[in-house]
Design a protein around this motif. Structure first.
Motif, PDB file in Angstrom:
ATOM      1  N   UNK A 215       0.841  -1.198   0.000  1.00  0.00           N
ATOM      2  CA  UNK A 215       0.000   0.000   0.000  1.00  0.00           C
ATOM      3  C   UNK A 215       0.878   1.250   0.000  1.00  0.00           C
ATOM      4  N   UNK A 216       0.562   2.184  -0.890  1.00  0.00           N
ATOM      5  CA  UNK A 216       1.301   3.443  -1.038  1.00  0.00           C
ATOM      6  C   UNK A 216       0.361   4.598  -0.743  1.00  0.00           C
ATOM      7  N   UNK A 217       0.715   5.443   0.205  1.00  0.00           N
ATOM      8  CA  UNK A 217      -0.011   6.690   0.432  1.00  0.00           C
ATOM      9  C   UNK A 217       0.689   7.765  -0.403  1.00  0.00           C
ATOM     10  N   UNK A 291      -5.205  15.485  10.192  1.00  0.00           N
ATOM     11  CA  UNK A 291      -3.916  14.896  10.541  1.00  0.00           C
ATOM     12  C   UNK A 291      -4.109  13.570  11.277  1.00  0.00           C
ATOM     13  N   UNK A 292      -5.049  13.547  12.215  1.00  0.00           N
ATOM     14  CA  UNK A 292      -5.266  12.324  12.995  1.00  0.00           C
ATOM     15  C   UNK A 292      -5.668  11.167  12.088  1.00  0.00           C
ATOM     16  N   UNK A 298      -1.610   6.083   7.612  1.00  0.00           N
ATOM     17  CA  UNK A 298      -0.201   5.709   7.496  1.00  0.00           C
ATOM     18  C   UNK A 298       0.090   4.399   8.205  1.00  0.00           C
ATOM     19  N   UNK A 299      -0.649   4.104   9.269  1.00  0.00           N
ATOM     20  CA  UNK A 299      -0.398   2.863  10.005  1.00  0.00           C
ATOM     21  C   UNK A 299      -0.725   1.637   9.174  1.00  0.00           C
ATOM     22  N   UNK A 300      -1.498   1.810   8.096  1.00  0.00           N
ATOM     23  CA  UNK A 300      -1.855   0.685   7.230  1.00  0.00           C
ATOM     24  C   UNK A 300      -0.959   0.586   6.009  1.00  0.00           C
ATOM     25  N   UNK A 324       8.249   7.836  11.129  1.00  0.00           N
ATOM     26  CA  UNK A 324       8.930   6.597  11.516  1.00  0.00           C
ATOM     27  C   UNK A 324       8.411   6.086  12.859  1.00  0.00           C
ATOM     28  N   UNK A 325       8.108   7.008  13.772  1.00  0.00           N
ATOM     29  CA  UNK A 325       7.578   6.596  15.074  1.00  0.00           C
ATOM     30  C   UNK A 325       6.181   5.986  14.915  1.00  0.00           C
ATOM     31  N   UNK A 326       5.370   6.552  14.002  1.00  0.00           N
ATOM     32  CA  UNK A 326       4.024   6.036  13.779  1.00  0.00           C
ATOM     33  C   UNK A 326       4.045   4.642  13.164  1.00  0.00           C
ATOM     34  N   UNK A 327       4.956   4.426  12.225  1.00  0.00           N
ATOM     35  CA  UNK A 327       5.020   3.149  11.505  1.00  0.00           C
ATOM     36  C   UNK A 327       6.480   2.833  11.210  1.00  0.00           C
TER      37      UNK A 327
END
Length: 618
Positions: A215-217, A291-292, A298-300, A324-327
């Motif tokens: 998956x690409x955002x 943003x939330x 992004x986590x997916x 990077x911290x999120x994922x």
């Protein structure tokens, strides 16, 4: 890209792949701004006049050289007028649109030059930077290496031979260092020394597209970024394009419909060309709720691609550390114009800027004229470098940041003149349509004639044929065909180059009595490389391109059915690259965002304008 992508599928399925790359396909897709799609959207209007034009303003003279100014958007053109102190021209609707501005170029450029020629390039570019107008110096083989951004980022390294400088690899990946450049090997230097690793046991899975399951955002806009994610989508990635209702991808605005028509922003031909195969959502990243939800998305994801100026992601609070911290497993691909550091870090840039800074424009034009823009090549070049770097990053199997810089990708294509200047002390300059290896080489006007097969449009009295004689055998064949006026004794490239003007006169006289189709046909039959010069929109008729299925029909919910050019390479396992049309604005909000938000949350965000499916105010 084709080779590296094709490696992924056999490693899972055990089935090999055949990758067929054609130069004509590559040139058709990457060197034109989808003119056949523009024409198809507009109902194939008849061609009136030549249709050739350049941007106004573009490369303009200063007191000590040349500088380029890019005004791709209405806002940039307004700012340009204000910068020159000509706010009185803001209400002149004849200057507001690029086509009518081009028709008034003599008048308007006199105004521009009144401002530019009173300033050095550095002063003019400094003022443009304050107004955030994309701009840059026009550099050449002698001056490119001294460009302050290249010096600060140590873009140039000494070649292993020590004879010249060359650009380093035009992308960076955290935690990874490219193999140092080494001298070219001598003939047979490694005979008997190459030991291949034993291949692993052959897997037996189902064949899938190389990026299936990835998956690409996609937070890209204009051409370079969307061109990159377009390839990722074709290779099987689930690409989710993120826009907002207040700031959609501005390529939507290069529309064939007037703003008075409903959903006019869905008729941007270049937007369609570079966004096929993607899903589309809208999120306002200036809003905390946007943003939330973006962070949840992004986590997916496996990859995030963005091509804003570096400050934008920082303003959103979405720099590398946060992402990077999120994922921790996410690959973040950043595509800045000039780089994530250096004195030009926060300057905006487009293809026209890169062409000038990298030196391409210095070589484009006639010997007695100014540098001329190449017009677009740097966007797909930057996009393809980013795709390659993304595939390299994914092969690493871990979270990392990729920095793929637009101007450095351009430099890799244009650096010949730097090498020539370093190694031989020769400054390459503009030489019209003539080239370094073929002689004669040029474009020659032919007699007016309507084509018999309809593939070249009605060229009228603007019919031309291109000729490039690459070797002595072709020269002999040309002499036999044309006869008087050509000297068969000019049996070397150097001799023919020295007599090029006389050869051009003879070829011009011969072509003037024949239609372009007849001239090109006779030349090709004689073994001389030649072709009719056509409008780029008519490439869709080329029988070779049609045989190779470069154009695929796509059904869109707003624009209907149109043919779009797709990947310039073929896979044996792939019959069709275009899996879905370009998304309408916010088309997949519920489908995609519904994975990470409740219907109630989406309803609240929609009511607040954080998400939506229509441009605000349109």
């Amino acid at each position: 890209i084709g080779a590296l992508a094709a490696l992924r599928s056999p490693r899972a399925s055990g089935e090999g792949e055949h990758v067929d790359v054609a130069m004509l396909d590559c040139m058709t897709v990457t060197m034109t701004t989808y003119p056949s799609v523009f024409s198809s959207f507009a109902g194939w209007p008849p061609m009136t006049g030549t249709g050739r034009m350049i941007e106004v303003p573009s490369i303009e003279p200063t007191s000590d050289g040349y500088a380029v100014f890019t005004t791709n958007s209405a806002q940039q053109f307004h700012d340009f007028l204000v910068m020159m102190g000509r706010g009185d021209l803001l209400e002149d609707q004849g200057l507001a649109r690029p086509l009518t501005r081009f028709k008034r170029r003599v008048e308007f450029l006199a105004t521009v030059h009144e401002w530019t020629t009173k300033r050095t390039s550095a002063d003019a570019l400094g003022e443009a930077a304050l107004f955030r107008i994309p701009s840059g110096p026009v550099l050449n083989g002698a001056t490119v290496p001294a460009f302050e951004q290249f010096v600060e980022r140590e873009v140039f390294v000494t070649a292993p031979s020590g004879r010249f400088r060359q650009p380093r690899v035009p992308y960076r990946i955290t935690g990874w260092s490219p193999t140092p450049f080494a001298a070219a090997p001598g003939v047979g230097a490694d005979t008997g020394q190459v030991a291949w690793d034993r291949r692993p046991a052959r897997p037996a899975g189902e064949w899938r597209l190389p990026l299936a399951g990835v998956r690409v955002v996609d937070c890209t806009a204009w051409w370079a970024g969307p061109a990159a994610t377009h390839v990722l989508a074709a290779l099987g990635a689930d690409v989710v394009k993120v826009e907002s209702v207040t700031r959609p991808d501005l390529m939507r605005y290069s529309s064939t419909k007037l703003p008075t028509e409903d959903r006019w922003y869905e008729w941007g031909a270049l937007f369609h060309g570079t966004n096929v195969g993607k899903r589309g959502v809208t999120l306002d990243l200036t809003d905390p709720g946007g943003i939330e939800l973006f962070e949840r998305l992004l986590s997916t994801a496996d990859v995030l691609v963005e091509n804003f100026t570096p400050r934008v992601m920082d303003q959103f609070g979405l720099g590398w550390e946060r992402v990077h911290a999120l994922n921790p497993d996410l690959l973040m691909v950043r595509m800045p114009a000039f780089g994530l550091d250096g004195p030009w870090r926060d300057r905006t840039g487009f293809a026209q800027t890169m062409e000038s800074v990298a030196g391409m424009s210095w070589l484009t034009g006639f010997p007695d004229g100014p540098p001329v823009l190449v017009r677009g090549a740097c966007d797909p070049l930057a996009g393809m470098h980013a795709v390659f770097a993304t595939l390299v990053g994914l092969a690493g199997g871990r979270g990392a940041m990729v920095e793929a810089v637009m101007v450095e990708a351009a430099l890799s294509a244009a650096v010949e003149q730097v090498i020539e200047h370093d190694a031989a002390g020769t400054l390459l300059c503009r030489d019209g349509n003539r080239g370094p290896t073929a002689a004669p080489q040029g474009l020659y006007r032919c007699a007016p004639a309507a084509p018999a097969d309809g593939t070249h449009g009605d060229l009228g009295d603007d019919a031309w044929v291109a000729i490039a004689v690459e070797d002595d055998a072709q020269w002999a064949a040309l002499c036999r065909l044309v006869g008087p006026g050509l000297d068969p004794s000019l049996a070397t490239v150097d001799a023919r180059r020295a007599d090029h003007d006389a050869i051009d006169a003879a070829l011009g006289a011969w072509c003037a009595t024949r239609s372009a189709d007849a001239a090109a046909g006779a030349l090709v039959d004689a073994g001389v490389p030649a072709g009719v010069v056509i409008s780029a929109r008519d490439c869709r008729h080329n029988p070779q391109l049609r045989h190779r299925r470069l154009f695929e029909a796509v059904d869109h919910p707003v624009t209907g059915r149109h043919e779009l050019p797709v990947m310039p390479f073929r896979f044996a396992h792939v019959d069709r690259w275009a899996t879905r049309p370009a998304p309408t604005l916010g088309q997949h909000n519920d489908e995609v965002l519904g994975e990470v938000a409740t219907p109630e949350e989406l309803a609240r965000l929609r009511a607040g304008g954080v998400i939506g499916d229509r441009v605000a105010g349109a």
